[in-house]
Write an enzyme that holds these catalytic residues in place. Structure first.
Site, mmCIF file in Angstrom:
data_model
loop_
_atom_site.group_PDB
_atom_site.id
_atom_site.type_symbol
_atom_site.label_atom_id
_atom_site.label_comp_id
_atom_site.label_asym_id
_atom_site.label_seq_id
_atom_site.Cartn_x
_atom_site.Cartn_y
_atom_site.Cartn_z
ATOM 1 N N ASP A 34 49.343 23.911 26.007
ATOM 2 C CA ASP A 34 50.740 24.695 26.140
ATOM 3 C C ASP A 34 50.060 24.497 27.452
ATOM 4 O OD1 ASP A 34 53.364 24.572 26.230
ATOM 5 O OD2 ASP A 34 53.066 26.345 24.803
ATOM 6 N N GLY A 35 51.033 24.691 27.953
ATOM 7 C CA GLY A 35 51.319 25.389 30.270
ATOM 8 C C GLY A 35 51.200 23.223 30.736
ATOM 9 N N ARG A 38 53.970 23.240 33.109
ATOM 10 C CA ARG A 38 54.162 24.576 34.526
ATOM 11 C C ARG A 38 52.910 24.060 35.440
ATOM 12 N NH1 ARG A 38 53.797 29.000 29.628
ATOM 13 N NH2 ARG A 38 53.665 27.029 28.664
ATOM 14 N N THR A 80 56.591 17.854 16.092
ATOM 15 C CA THR A 80 58.166 17.216 15.094
ATOM 16 C C THR A 80 59.045 17.343 16.234
ATOM 17 O OG1 THR A 80 58.675 19.418 13.787
ATOM 18 C CG2 THR A 80 57.380 17.149 12.611
ATOM 19 N N ASN A 82 59.251 18.057 19.390
ATOM 20 C CA ASN A 82 58.684 17.280 20.986
ATOM 21 C C ASN A 82 59.523 15.911 21.470
ATOM 22 O OD1 ASN A 82 55.589 18.377 21.431
ATOM 23 N ND2 ASN A 82 57.276 19.098 22.213
ATOM 24 N N TRP A 83 60.651 15.472 19.785
ATOM 25 C CA TRP A 83 61.283 14.449 19.917
ATOM 26 C C TRP A 83 62.443 14.688 20.918
ATOM 27 C CZ3 TRP A 83 59.476 10.421 19.295
ATOM 28 C CH2 TRP A 83 58.237 9.975 18.354
ATOM 29 N N ARG A 85 62.428 16.236 23.710
ATOM 30 C CA ARG A 85 62.141 16.205 25.431
ATOM 31 C C ARG A 85 62.771 14.902 25.728
ATOM 32 N NH1 ARG A 85 57.008 18.557 26.181
ATOM 33 N NH2 ARG A 85 56.479 21.085 24.916
ATOM 34 N N ARG A 202 45.492 29.404 22.297
ATOM 35 C CA ARG A 202 46.811 29.337 22.135
ATOM 36 C C ARG A 202 46.782 29.205 24.211
ATOM 37 N NH1 ARG A 202 53.670 28.062 20.710
ATOM 38 N NH2 ARG A 202 54.112 27.146 22.206
ATOM 39 N N ARG A 208 53.458 32.492 20.672
ATOM 40 C CA ARG A 208 54.189 31.661 18.861
ATOM 41 C C ARG A 208 53.419 30.501 18.548
ATOM 42 N NH1 ARG A 208 58.587 31.192 23.085
ATOM 43 N NH2 ARG A 208 57.702 28.886 23.741
ATOM 44 N N ILE A 209 53.936 30.305 17.266
ATOM 45 C CA ILE A 209 52.661 29.341 16.735
ATOM 46 C C ILE A 209 53.480 27.812 16.390
ATOM 47 C CG2 ILE A 209 52.514 28.371 13.921
ATOM 48 C CD1 ILE A 209 50.750 31.119 14.718
HETATM 49 C C1 IPE Z 1 53.736 23.220 21.047
HETATM 50 O O1 IPE Z 1 53.758 23.234 22.289
HETATM 51 C C2 IPE Z 1 53.684 21.693 20.584
HETATM 52 C C3 IPE Z 1 52.447 21.485 21.437
HETATM 53 C C4 IPE Z 1 51.659 21.466 21.682
HETATM 54 C C5 IPE Z 1 52.232 19.769 21.021
HETATM 55 P P1 IPE Z 1 55.892 23.701 22.551
HETATM 56 O O2 IPE Z 1 56.029 23.455 24.271
HETATM 57 O O3 IPE Z 1 56.410 22.887 22.498
HETATM 58 O O4 IPE Z 1 56.338 24.783 22.256
HETATM 59 P P2 IPE Z 1 57.483 25.294 22.303
HETATM 60 O O5 IPE Z 1 58.638 25.428 23.137
HETATM 61 O O6 IPE Z 1 56.569 26.129 23.716
HETATM 62 O O7 IPE Z 1 57.327 26.335 21.160
HETATM 63 C C1 IPE Z 2 51.990 20.991 26.456
HETATM 64 O O1 IPE Z 2 52.553 21.148 27.169
HETATM 65 C C2 IPE Z 2 52.284 19.863 25.965
HETATM 66 C C3 IPE Z 2 53.223 18.851 24.458
HETATM 67 C C4 IPE Z 2 53.794 20.104 24.038
HETATM 68 C C5 IPE Z 2 53.106 17.514 24.324
HETATM 69 P P1 IPE Z 2 54.296 21.781 27.495
HETATM 70 O O2 IPE Z 2 54.879 19.637 28.246
HETATM 71 O O3 IPE Z 2 54.630 21.881 26.330
HETATM 72 O O4 IPE Z 2 53.830 22.806 28.952
HETATM 73 P P2 IPE Z 2 54.914 23.723 28.784
HETATM 74 O O5 IPE Z 2 54.754 24.333 27.987
HETATM 75 O O6 IPE Z 2 56.170 23.005 29.705
HETATM 76 O O7 IPE Z 2 54.399 24.246 30.668
HETATM 77 MG MG MG Z 3 55.056 24.075 26.131
#
Ligand code: IPE
Ligand code: IPE
Ligand code: MG
Length: 259
Positions: A34-35, A38, A80, A82-83, A85, A202, A208-209
């Site tokens: 994650d991140g 950002r 599931t 992430n769609w 976005r 993480r 969170r999970i």
């Molecule tokens: C979790 O990250 C999913 C992946 C890393 C693929 P997200 O960025 O989608 O999770 P939330 O929305 O912060 O909980």
């Molecule tokens: C994780 O990074 C990658 C995926 C979920 C595909 P993010 O895209 O969630 O990055 P942040 O959380 O917006 O920084």
């Molecule tokens: Mg994220």
């Protein structure tokens, strides 16, 4: 194979840092990458540039885990949810997965990685599905690290699917409901045959999970780091493993079980 070619294919193996005990490494590491967004925003770049850099962090982490003797790495690439976005970001990610897989397959084969994609692969673009099928088949017999990429993966969807598959077996009379136990249930999950993760990492500080491996993480040790995924490097992995080795696992008992 010519010498030049062999040299070309050689890569530096990472030795285990002295701060880590080789005998107490997790057998299976799971990571919520994650991140990325950002990371890009901090640099005034579009979010997708963070995803591109995130691929480098994943390659780095896989090689480190493999070199250090960790048996399995499971990475959350696309949930599931992430769609939800923006369409351009989803399209970019699907194209990125396709390009990276096509480009890296040879190296995965050579380095004995066994790759699998966990999740509902049906809704993925057909080109990507084809590459996934090919990569899975071509690396299935590899003896090295198990590399699981969770793509269109959701923990709840996985549990519902397992319940449905068991119900179908009951309906045909093949199975009696009283026979359903934890072992039978786990065998219907995408992770069937893989042991539960010992450590969940993480990145980016979120606590969170996010619907990841809800069943399998029951007794995983959690390591949350502020490091953004594209910056995740050897020092960050070493810190996570040191943290893991400092824990006492109890699994509900009284005796402390050292990792
Ligand atoms: C979790 O990250 C999913 C992946 C890393 C693929 P997200 O960025 O989608 O999770 P939330 O929305 O912060 O909980
Ligand atoms: C994780 O990074 C990658 C995926 C979920 C595909 P993010 O895209 O969630 O990055 P942040 O959380 O917006 O920084
Ligand atoms: Mg994220």
């Amino acid at each position: 194979m010519s010498r030049a070619l062999a040299t070309n294919h050689d890569r530096t193996r990472h030795t285990l840092p002295a701060s880590l005990d080789a005998a107490r490494l997790p057998a299976h590491v799971a990571v919520i990458m994650d991140g990325n967004g950002r990371w890009a925003r901090q640099r005034g770049l579009p979010r997708v540039m963070g995803h591109r850099e995130g691929v480098e962090a994943l390659k780095r982490t896989l090689r480190l885990c493999s070199d250090w003797g960790i048996g399995a790495l499971t990475a959350y690439a696309f949930s599931t949810e992430n769609w939800n976005r923006p369409g351009e970001e989803v399209t970019f990610l699907m194209t990125l997965f396709e390009r990276v897989l096509a480009r890296e397959l040879e190296a995965l084969e050579r380095e004995q990685v066994r790759i699998r994609f966990l999740g509902d692969l049906e809704p993925l673009p057909s080109g990507l599905r084809q590459l996934i099928a090919d990569a899975t088949e071509r690396t299935a017999a590899n003896a090295g690290i198990h590399f699981n990429v969770c793509t269109n993966y959701g923990g709840r969807a996985e549990l519902v699917r397992a319940a449905r598959r068991l119900a179908a077996r009951v309906a045909t009379g093949e199975l009696d409901p009283t026979q359903i136990d934890e072992t039978l249930f786990a065998a219907e999950l995408h992770t069937a045959g893989e042991r539960d993760p010992d450590l969940l990492i993480r990145t980016s500080g979120e606590q969170r999970i996010s619907n990841f491996l809800l069943w399998q993480l029951a007794y995983a040790e959690l390591h949350i780091t502020e490091v953004l995924w594209p910056d995740f490097d050897e020092a960050a992995l070493e810190a996570a493993l040191r943290d893991y080795q400092s824990r006492q696992r109890r699994f509900g008992g009284v005796e402390a079980i050292l990792p």
